[in-house]
Design a protein around this motif. Structure first.
Motif, PDB file in Angstrom:
ATOM      1  N   CYS A 161       0.867  -1.194   0.000  1.00  0.00           N
ATOM      2  CA  CYS A 161       0.000   0.000   0.000  1.00  0.00           C
ATOM      3  C   CYS A 161       0.893   1.229   0.000  1.00  0.00           C
ATOM      4  N   ILE A 162       1.025   1.844  -1.163  1.00  0.00           N
ATOM      5  CA  ILE A 162       1.888   3.024  -1.326  1.00  0.00           C
ATOM      6  C   ILE A 162       1.036   4.182  -1.837  1.00  0.00           C
ATOM      7  N   PRO A 163       0.749   5.161  -0.975  1.00  0.00           N
ATOM      8  CA  PRO A 163      -0.118   6.273  -1.384  1.00  0.00           C
ATOM      9  C   PRO A 163       0.604   7.273  -2.282  1.00  0.00           C
ATOM     10  N   ASN A 164      -0.023   7.613  -3.376  1.00  0.00           N
ATOM     11  CA  ASN A 164       0.503   8.634  -4.274  1.00  0.00           C
ATOM     12  C   ASN A 164      -0.655   9.120  -5.142  1.00  0.00           C
ATOM     13  N   HIS A 165      -0.860  10.422  -5.156  1.00  0.00           N
ATOM     14  CA  HIS A 165      -1.975  10.978  -5.926  1.00  0.00           C
ATOM     15  C   HIS A 165      -1.531  11.595  -7.241  1.00  0.00           C
ATOM     16  N   ILE A 166      -0.262  11.943  -7.340  1.00  0.00           N
ATOM     17  CA  ILE A 166       0.229  12.647  -8.522  1.00  0.00           C
ATOM     18  C   ILE A 166       0.896  11.687  -9.502  1.00  0.00           C
ATOM     19  N   ASP A 167       1.585  10.692  -8.996  1.00  0.00           N
ATOM     20  CA  ASP A 167       2.255   9.707  -9.850  1.00  0.00           C
ATOM     21  C   ASP A 167       1.889   8.312  -9.364  1.00  0.00           C
ATOM     22  N   PHE A 168       0.610   7.984  -9.457  1.00  0.00           N
ATOM     23  CA  PHE A 168       0.110   6.715  -8.922  1.00  0.00           C
ATOM     24  C   PHE A 168       0.567   5.539  -9.773  1.00  0.00           C
ATOM     25  N   LYS A 169       0.991   4.460  -9.098  1.00  0.00           N
ATOM     26  CA  LYS A 169       1.356   3.212  -9.778  1.00  0.00           C
ATOM     27  C   LYS A 169       0.581   2.075  -9.133  1.00  0.00           C
ATOM     28  N   THR A 205      -2.672  -1.639  -3.138  1.00  0.00           N
ATOM     29  CA  THR A 205      -4.080  -1.579  -2.739  1.00  0.00           C
ATOM     30  C   THR A 205      -4.582  -0.151  -2.553  1.00  0.00           C
ATOM     31  N   TYR A 206      -3.669   0.844  -2.601  1.00  0.00           N
ATOM     32  CA  TYR A 206      -4.123   2.234  -2.527  1.00  0.00           C
ATOM     33  C   TYR A 206      -4.885   2.562  -3.805  1.00  0.00           C
ATOM     34  N   SER A 207      -5.885   3.414  -3.683  1.00  0.00           N
ATOM     35  CA  SER A 207      -6.750   3.726  -4.823  1.00  0.00           C
ATOM     36  C   SER A 207      -6.350   5.030  -5.504  1.00  0.00           C
ATOM     37  N   PRO A 208      -6.303   5.051  -6.841  1.00  0.00           N
ATOM     38  CA  PRO A 208      -6.064   6.309  -7.541  1.00  0.00           C
ATOM     39  C   PRO A 208      -7.266   7.231  -7.355  1.00  0.00           C
ATOM     40  N   LEU A 209      -7.034   8.530  -7.370  1.00  0.00           N
ATOM     41  CA  LEU A 209      -8.141   9.479  -7.211  1.00  0.00           C
ATOM     42  C   LEU A 209      -8.998   9.493  -8.466  1.00  0.00           C
ATOM     43  N   PRO A 210     -10.317   9.595  -8.304  1.00  0.00           N
ATOM     44  CA  PRO A 210     -11.203   9.567  -9.478  1.00  0.00           C
ATOM     45  C   PRO A 210     -11.121  10.837 -10.316  1.00  0.00           C
ATOM     46  N   ALA A 211     -10.798  11.970  -9.685  1.00  0.00           N
ATOM     47  CA  ALA A 211     -10.773  13.245 -10.403  1.00  0.00           C
ATOM     48  C   ALA A 211      -9.385  13.538 -10.954  1.00  0.00           C
ATOM     49  N   ILE A 212      -9.344  14.001 -12.186  1.00  0.00           N
ATOM     50  CA  ILE A 212      -8.088  14.402 -12.813  1.00  0.00           C
ATOM     51  C   ILE A 212      -7.989  15.919 -12.754  1.00  0.00           C
ATOM     52  N   ARG A 252      -2.106  21.875  -6.861  1.00  0.00           N
ATOM     53  CA  ARG A 252      -0.839  21.481  -7.497  1.00  0.00           C
ATOM     54  C   ARG A 252       0.012  22.697  -7.858  1.00  0.00           C
ATOM     55  N   GLN A 253      -0.665  23.802  -8.188  1.00  0.00           N
ATOM     56  CA  GLN A 253       0.065  25.003  -8.606  1.00  0.00           C
ATOM     57  C   GLN A 253       0.444  25.898  -7.426  1.00  0.00           C
ATOM     58  N   ARG A 254      -0.242  25.742  -6.315  1.00  0.00           N
ATOM     59  CA  ARG A 254      -0.102  26.664  -5.182  1.00  0.00           C
ATOM     60  C   ARG A 254       1.221  26.442  -4.438  1.00  0.00           C
ATOM     61  N   GLN A 255       1.780  27.548  -3.913  1.00  0.00           N
ATOM     62  CA  GLN A 255       2.958  27.484  -3.053  1.00  0.00           C
ATOM     63  C   GLN A 255       2.506  27.340  -1.593  1.00  0.00           C
ATOM     64  N   LEU A 256       3.100  26.416  -0.863  1.00  0.00           N
ATOM     65  CA  LEU A 256       2.773  26.261   0.556  1.00  0.00           C
ATOM     66  C   LEU A 256       3.135  27.535   1.309  1.00  0.00           C
ATOM     67  N   SER A 257       2.280  27.919   2.257  1.00  0.00           N
ATOM     68  CA  SER A 257       2.519  29.147   3.027  1.00  0.00           C
ATOM     69  C   SER A 257       3.351  28.884   4.278  1.00  0.00           C
ATOM     70  N   THR A 258       3.574  27.597   4.607  1.00  0.00           N
ATOM     71  CA  THR A 258       4.339  27.234   5.808  1.00  0.00           C
ATOM     72  C   THR A 258       5.498  26.320   5.438  1.00  0.00           C
ATOM     73  N   ASN A 259       6.475  26.267   6.332  1.00  0.00           N
ATOM     74  CA  ASN A 259       7.624  25.389   6.138  1.00  0.00           C
ATOM     75  C   ASN A 259       7.528  24.172   7.055  1.00  0.00           C
ATOM     76  N   HIS A 260       8.243  23.123   6.686  1.00  0.00           N
ATOM     77  CA  HIS A 260       8.247  21.895   7.478  1.00  0.00           C
ATOM     78  C   HIS A 260       9.201  22.075   8.661  1.00  0.00           C
ATOM     79  N   THR A 261       8.652  22.413   9.831  1.00  0.00           N
ATOM     80  CA  THR A 261       9.497  22.689  11.000  1.00  0.00           C
ATOM     81  C   THR A 261       9.279  21.708  12.147  1.00  0.00           C
ATOM     82  N   THR A 262       8.171  20.954  12.149  1.00  0.00           N
ATOM     83  CA  THR A 262       7.907  19.956  13.190  1.00  0.00           C
ATOM     84  C   THR A 262       7.477  18.656  12.520  1.00  0.00           C
TER      85      THR A 262
END
Length: 401
Positions: free
Chosen positions: A58-66, A75-82, A266-276
Motif C-alpha cells: 500500500c503506497i499512497p501517491n496521488h500525482i504519480d500513482f502506480k 491496494t491504494y486507490s487512484p483518485l477519481p478526479a483528474i 498542485r500550482q499553489r505554493q505552501l505558506s508554511t515550512n516543514h518545521t515539526t
C-alpha cells in the motif's frame, strides 16, 4: 482489448468489482474469487492471462500513482478526479468558512494531503454546538476528493480491536465523536504520529503494516468530546460557525469543482515550512476552541487551586505567588476538596510544569483564615513560583487568543 478484472496475488485469486453506492457512484472493491469459478466462466486458457503478483503493498501517491510496485499489487486507490484548470471559488470560500483565520494553514493541510500523503499532520477537530455549520459537508467533500482512501468510523468501531477496514486509509473520519476514555485519546495520539500499526482482522493473525492515516474528528460537543491536557500539541481544534447561506445544491457545486481545486493545489505554493514532525508548529494551530477544551478537561483540584491563587493575586496586586505542596493542601482543605500531597506535587510538577527551588528559601506563604480573609506570611521552604499570566491563560475562560 477488454481489461481482465481478475488478479492473482500469491496463490489466491481476486476480482475487481464496482460496487454501486446510493449516490450513484461506484466503489472499486477487491473480492476473493474462486479459481474454479473463473475457469467455468472463461475457460481454462483464460487463467494464463490473469495478472500475477507476489503480494499486496500500500503506497499512497496521488500525482504519480502506480498500481504495481516490483511485483506487488498496490491496494491504494487512484483518485477519481483528474486535475484540470478552472474556477474553484466555491471550494476556496468553503475552506475559508471551515478554517477561518487559519485559511492559509487549511489550504496547506489539504495540499499536503494531496501532494505528500505520507506526511504526518495534526488531528483535525471540527466542533460546534450549532447545526448547519458544514462539518458533515466537509467530510463528504473530502470523500469526493479522496474516494476509497477515506473512511468513516464510529466511536465503537475505532475502539474495536479489529482495524483491517481502516488501517491502510489516508483519512479516518469520525463524526459525532465522544472519547470519554483516556485510552482512546492515547490511542489516537499514538496513531497520529506513528508510521507503523498492527493490522488485525477477524480470524487472522496480527501483522505489522506501514501507517499514514490522518484523523478528522467532528463533534457537537465543544467542551469535552475528548480528554486532553494542557500540554497537548497534536490537536487542531476549530469551532465552525453557522453557514450564512445554506444551499441544497452546495455539495454538488463543491464536487463539480474538485478537478479545478486539485489543479489549484498542485500550482499553489505552501505558506508554511516543514518545521515539526506534524508540519505545523503548536502556536500555528493553537485556537480558542482548543484552550476551551483543555480548560474543561482540568480536574476540580487544579481548577479550585487556580481560583484561590488568582483571587490572592488580585487582592494583593501581585503578578506571581510562591507556594509549596503543603501550602496548597492547607488552602484546599478550606474548600473541603479531597486531595493529598502526592497529587498536589504531581500537579505542580507534571501538569503545570513548574520547578521548585533546590534549597529551602524565604518566601511569602499564602494563608486563608477561618473568616475567609487571606494573608501573606514569611516562611521557608522549597517553593514553586506560579505566575498570574499562566493561570489566566489556562484557567480563565474569559481569555481569548
Amino acid at each position: 482489448m477488454k481489461t481482465i478484472p481478475y488478479l492473482r496475488v500469491g496463490t489466491s485469486y481476486y476480482k475487481l468489482v464496482q460496487a454501486p453506492t446510493i449516490a450513484g457512484h461506484f466503489n472499486e472493491i477487491l473480492v476473493h474469487w474462486n479459481i474454479e469459478t473463473i475457469r467455468q466462466d472463461h475457460g481454462k486458457d483464460y487463467l494464463s492471462k490473469v495478472p500475477k503478483y507476489d503480494g499486496f503493498t500500500c503506497i499512497p501517491n496521488h500525482i504519480d500513482f502506480k498500481q504495481e510496485y516490483k511485483g506487488f499489487y498496490n491496494t491504494y486507490s487512484p483518485l477519481p478526479a483528474i486535475p484540470k484548470e478552472g474556477e474553484c471559488n466555491t471550494s476556496l470560500s468553503f475552506v475559508e468558512h471551515i478554517f477561518g483565520k487559519h485559511y492559509e494553514l487549511g489550504l496547506d493541510y489539504l495540499q499536503l494531503l494531496y501532494s505528500r500523503p505520507v506526511q504526518v499532520l495534526p488531528i483535525l477537530c471540527l466542533v460546534s454546538k450549532e447545526r448547519s455549520t458544514g462539518k458533515s459537508t466537509f467530510l463528504k467533500w473530502l470523500k469526493a476528493i479522496f474516494d476509497n482512501n477515506m473512511t468513516y468510523l464510529t466511536n465503537d468501531s475505532f475502539s474495536s480491536q479489529f482495524n483491517a477496514d481502516w488501517a491502510n486509509k489516508l483519512l479516518i473520519c469520525i463524526d459525532e465523536v465522544l472519547f470519554n476514555k483516556e485510552e482512546l485519546t492515547e490511542r489516537i495520539k499514538y496513531l497520529s504520529t506513528t508510521n507503523i500499526n498492527k493490522l488485525e482482522a477477524k480470524g487472522k493473525d496480527k501483522r505489522e503494516v506501514e501507517f499514514f492515516g490522518k484523523f478528522v474528528l467532528c463533534s457537537n460537543n465543544e467542551d469535552n468530546f475528548i480528554k486532553i491536557d494542557g500540554n497537548e500539541t497534536r490537536f487542531w481544534v476549530l469551532k465552525i460557525p453557522v453557514l450564512k447561506n445554506e444551499e441544497t445544491n452546495f455539495l454538488n457545486q463543491l464536487i463539480s469543482e474538485v478537478p479545478a481545486f486539485l489543479f489549484y493545489l498542485r500550482q499553489r505554493q505552501l505558506s508554511t515550512n516543514h518545521t515539526t514532525r506534524m508540519w505545523f508548529t503548536p502556536n500555528q494551530i493553537r485556537t480558542t476552541a482548543l484552550k476551551k477544551l483543555v480548560q474543561n478537561n482540568r480536574n476540580r483540584v487544579e481548577k479550585e487551586l487556580a481560583t484561590i491563587l488568582l483571587g490572592a493575586m488580585e487582592q494583593f496586586d501581585i503578578e506571581e505567588i510562591d507556594i509549596c505542596p503543603l501550602d496548597a493542601l492547607q488552602l484546599l482543605n478550606r474548600t473541603r476538596i479531597k486531595t493529598d500531597l502526592t497529587q498536589l506535587r504531581r500537579l505542580l510538577k507534571r501538569d503545570w510544569k513548574l520547578e521548585n527551588n533546590d534549597n529551602s528559601l524565604s518566601y511569602q506563604k499564602l494563608v486563608i483564615w477561618q473568616d475567609a480573609s487571606m494573608q501573606l506570611l514569611d516562611a521557608k521552604g522549597r517553593y514553586f513560583v506560579v505566575e498570574k499570566l499562566f493561570l489566566l491563560d489556562n484557567f480563565d475562560e474569559t481569555m481569548t487568543d
